[in-house]
Motif scaffolding. Structure first.
Motif, mmCIF file in Angstrom:
data_model
loop_
_atom_site.group_PDB
_atom_site.id
_atom_site.type_symbol
_atom_site.label_atom_id
_atom_site.label_comp_id
_atom_site.label_asym_id
_atom_site.label_seq_id
_atom_site.Cartn_x
_atom_site.Cartn_y
_atom_site.Cartn_z
ATOM 1 N N LYS A 153 8.866 9.840 2.679
ATOM 2 C CA LYS A 153 8.713 8.428 2.309
ATOM 3 C C LYS A 153 9.264 7.524 3.407
ATOM 4 C CE LYS A 153 8.534 9.003 -2.668
ATOM 5 N NZ LYS A 153 9.093 8.639 -3.964
ATOM 6 N N GLY A 154 10.359 7.957 4.044
ATOM 7 C CA GLY A 154 10.925 7.184 5.148
ATOM 8 C C GLY A 154 9.951 7.078 6.316
ATOM 9 N N GLN A 155 9.234 8.186 6.599
ATOM 10 C CA GLN A 155 8.246 8.171 7.678
ATOM 11 C C GLN A 155 7.114 7.199 7.359
ATOM 12 O OE1 GLN A 155 7.962 10.136 10.860
ATOM 13 N NE2 GLN A 155 6.788 8.252 10.957
ATOM 14 N N ILE A 156 6.655 7.195 6.117
ATOM 15 C CA ILE A 156 5.556 6.301 5.722
ATOM 16 C C ILE A 156 6.017 4.845 5.774
ATOM 17 C CG2 ILE A 156 3.886 5.739 3.912
ATOM 18 C CD1 ILE A 156 3.788 8.632 5.445
ATOM 19 N N ASP A 183 0.812 -1.222 0.000
ATOM 20 C CA ASP A 183 0.000 0.000 0.000
ATOM 21 C C ASP A 183 0.848 1.276 0.000
ATOM 22 O OD1 ASP A 183 -2.554 -1.387 0.288
ATOM 23 O OD2 ASP A 183 -1.898 -1.840 2.344
ATOM 24 N N PHE A 184 2.164 1.131 0.032
ATOM 25 C CA PHE A 184 3.061 2.280 0.177
ATOM 26 C C PHE A 184 2.769 3.386 -0.836
ATOM 27 C CE2 PHE A 184 6.990 4.517 -0.909
ATOM 28 C CZ PHE A 184 7.403 4.986 0.330
ATOM 29 N N ASP A 185 2.758 3.043 -2.132
ATOM 30 C CA ASP A 185 2.551 4.060 -3.176
ATOM 31 C C ASP A 185 1.188 4.732 -3.038
ATOM 32 O OD1 ASP A 185 5.070 3.655 -4.262
ATOM 33 O OD2 ASP A 185 4.349 2.253 -5.801
ATOM 34 N N GLN A 186 0.174 3.956 -2.671
ATOM 35 C CA GLN A 186 -1.158 4.528 -2.496
ATOM 36 C C GLN A 186 -1.180 5.525 -1.330
ATOM 37 O OE1 GLN A 186 -4.317 1.707 -1.609
ATOM 38 N NE2 GLN A 186 -5.862 3.134 -2.352
ATOM 39 N N ILE A 187 -0.509 5.204 -0.243
ATOM 40 C CA ILE A 187 -0.455 6.120 0.897
ATOM 41 C C ILE A 187 0.282 7.397 0.513
ATOM 42 C CG2 ILE A 187 0.485 6.461 3.222
ATOM 43 C CD1 ILE A 187 -0.054 3.443 3.685
ATOM 44 N N THR A 198 0.523 8.720 -2.415
ATOM 45 C CA THR A 198 -0.380 9.471 -3.300
ATOM 46 C C THR A 198 -1.463 10.196 -2.501
ATOM 47 O OG1 THR A 198 0.035 7.938 -5.127
ATOM 48 C CG2 THR A 198 -1.992 9.256 -5.239
ATOM 49 N N ILE A 199 -2.045 9.510 -1.520
ATOM 50 C CA ILE A 199 -3.090 10.131 -0.693
ATOM 51 C C ILE A 199 -2.516 11.306 0.096
ATOM 52 C CG2 ILE A 199 -4.611 9.765 1.307
ATOM 53 C CD1 ILE A 199 -4.968 6.836 0.268
ATOM 54 N N LEU A 200 -1.334 11.142 0.675
ATOM 55 C CA LEU A 200 -0.732 12.217 1.460
ATOM 56 C C LEU A 200 -0.308 13.396 0.586
ATOM 57 C CD1 LEU A 200 1.294 10.171 4.089
ATOM 58 C CD2 LEU A 200 -0.919 11.280 4.372
ATOM 59 N N LYS A 201 0.177 13.130 -0.632
ATOM 60 C CA LYS A 201 0.502 14.232 -1.551
ATOM 61 C C LYS A 201 -0.766 14.975 -1.952
ATOM 62 C CE LYS A 201 4.880 12.696 -3.377
ATOM 63 N NZ LYS A 201 5.693 12.310 -4.504
ATOM 64 N N ASP A 202 -1.848 14.246 -2.176
ATOM 65 C CA ASP A 202 -3.143 14.860 -2.465
ATOM 66 C C ASP A 202 -3.560 15.740 -1.282
ATOM 67 O OD1 ASP A 202 -5.646 15.431 -3.642
ATOM 68 O OD2 ASP A 202 -6.536 13.592 -2.888
ATOM 69 N N GLY A 203 -3.368 15.237 -0.073
ATOM 70 C CA GLY A 203 -3.677 16.023 1.126
ATOM 71 C C GLY A 203 -2.834 17.285 1.201
ATOM 72 N N ALA A 204 -1.553 17.178 0.883
ATOM 73 C CA ALA A 204 -0.670 18.350 0.880
ATOM 74 C C ALA A 204 -1.142 19.376 -0.145
ATOM 75 C CB ALA A 204 0.775 17.921 0.600
ATOM 76 N N SER A 224 -9.001 13.989 -2.230
ATOM 77 C CA SER A 224 -9.739 15.201 -2.603
ATOM 78 C C SER A 224 -11.089 14.883 -3.247
ATOM 79 C CB SER A 224 -8.903 16.077 -3.536
ATOM 80 O OG SER A 224 -8.468 15.354 -4.665
ATOM 81 N N ASN A 225 -11.187 13.784 -3.978
ATOM 82 C CA ASN A 225 -12.470 13.453 -4.606
ATOM 83 C C ASN A 225 -13.481 12.894 -3.603
ATOM 84 O OD1 ASN A 225 -10.921 11.075 -4.447
ATOM 85 N ND2 ASN A 225 -12.009 10.123 -6.141
ATOM 86 N N HIS A 226 -13.070 12.753 -2.341
ATOM 87 C CA HIS A 226 -13.976 12.311 -1.274
ATOM 88 C C HIS A 226 -14.121 13.361 -0.169
ATOM 89 C CE1 HIS A 226 -14.507 8.286 -2.858
ATOM 90 N NE2 HIS A 226 -13.198 8.204 -3.028
ATOM 91 N N ALA A 227 -13.456 14.505 -0.356
ATOM 92 C CA ALA A 227 -13.493 15.562 0.662
ATOM 93 C C ALA A 227 -14.908 16.129 0.785
ATOM 94 C CB ALA A 227 -12.509 16.668 0.300
ATOM 95 N N GLY A 228 -15.235 16.568 1.986
ATOM 96 C CA GLY A 228 -16.525 17.210 2.221
ATOM 97 C C GLY A 228 -17.689 16.252 2.378
ATOM 98 N N LYS A 229 -17.404 14.976 2.516
ATOM 99 C CA LYS A 229 -18.465 13.964 2.634
ATOM 100 C C LYS A 229 -18.539 13.347 4.031
ATOM 101 C CE LYS A 229 -18.124 12.875 -2.260
ATOM 102 N NZ LYS A 229 -17.734 11.892 -3.272
ATOM 103 N N GLY A 230 -17.807 13.933 4.978
ATOM 104 C CA GLY A 230 -17.849 13.450 6.350
ATOM 105 C C GLY A 230 -16.888 12.313 6.656
#
Length: 172
Positions: A40-43, A10-14, A16-22, A100-106
């Motif tokens: 990446k080392g932290q993840i 799941d590393f690459d997916q995480i 990607t999600i964190l970069k989207d968050g940034a 981001s495509n799921h933001a604002g949905k609780g």
């Protein structure tokens, strides 16, 4: 909302999600996660330690990521403030991001509630849940307040020089 423990697959997916968050933070003018944190080392460490989780909606779609770190967490060694619980038996919520495509949905609310519920229901040894966020991240501050956390202090320069984070705690 379900939490699934992440694996190295799941590393690459995480990342990607964190970069989207940034990117979402940058769009709101928040200077959090705009440098080399989370790295990446932290993840990789999050995954290896069993701290990294993916958030899945009820229809099994991955909507976000989170790290749930068992204390003691040395990020808090220089807290400018006072804890509600003087204990090393706590968990810390770090690196929360919703796609981001799921933001604002609780989903962020559901994600934090899932962690809190898991601690209350399954972690008898845990006394509290801790979390921090950048001083300009008003959306996360609102969410943390809404979830019942108490602001207990500040961190100065822990993630980046000249950066202040607000620190919160929720007693179990």
């Amino acid at each position: 909302m379900q939490l699934r423990k992440a694996t190295m697959a799941d590393f690459d997916q995480i990342i990607t999600i964190l970069k989207d968050g940034a990117n979402q933070l940058a769009e709101r003018g928040v200077n959090q996660w705009q440098g080399d944190y989370p790295s990446k080392g932290q993840i990789k460490e999050d995954i290896e330690q069993g701290w990294a989780f993916l958030a899945e909606s009820d229809d099994h779609e991955t909507v976000g990521a989170i790290a749930i770190v068992d204390g003691p967490d040395h990020v808090y060694d220089h807290l400018d403030g006072q804890w509600l619980c003087d204990t090393d038996n706590y968990v810390v919520i770090h690196r929360v991001a919703i796609k981001s495509n799921h933001a604002g949905k609780g989903y962020a609310t559901q994600l934090l509630q899932a962690v809190i519920n898991d601690v209350k229901d399954n972690r008898d040894e845990i006394d509290s849940v801790r979390i921090d966020t950048h001083e300009d991240n008003k959306a996360m501050q609102h969410l943390i307040d809404k979830m019942g956390f108490t602001k207990v202090g500040l961190l100065h320069g822990v993630y980046r020089p000249n950066e202040t984070s607000y620190v919160y705690e929720l007693k179990k």
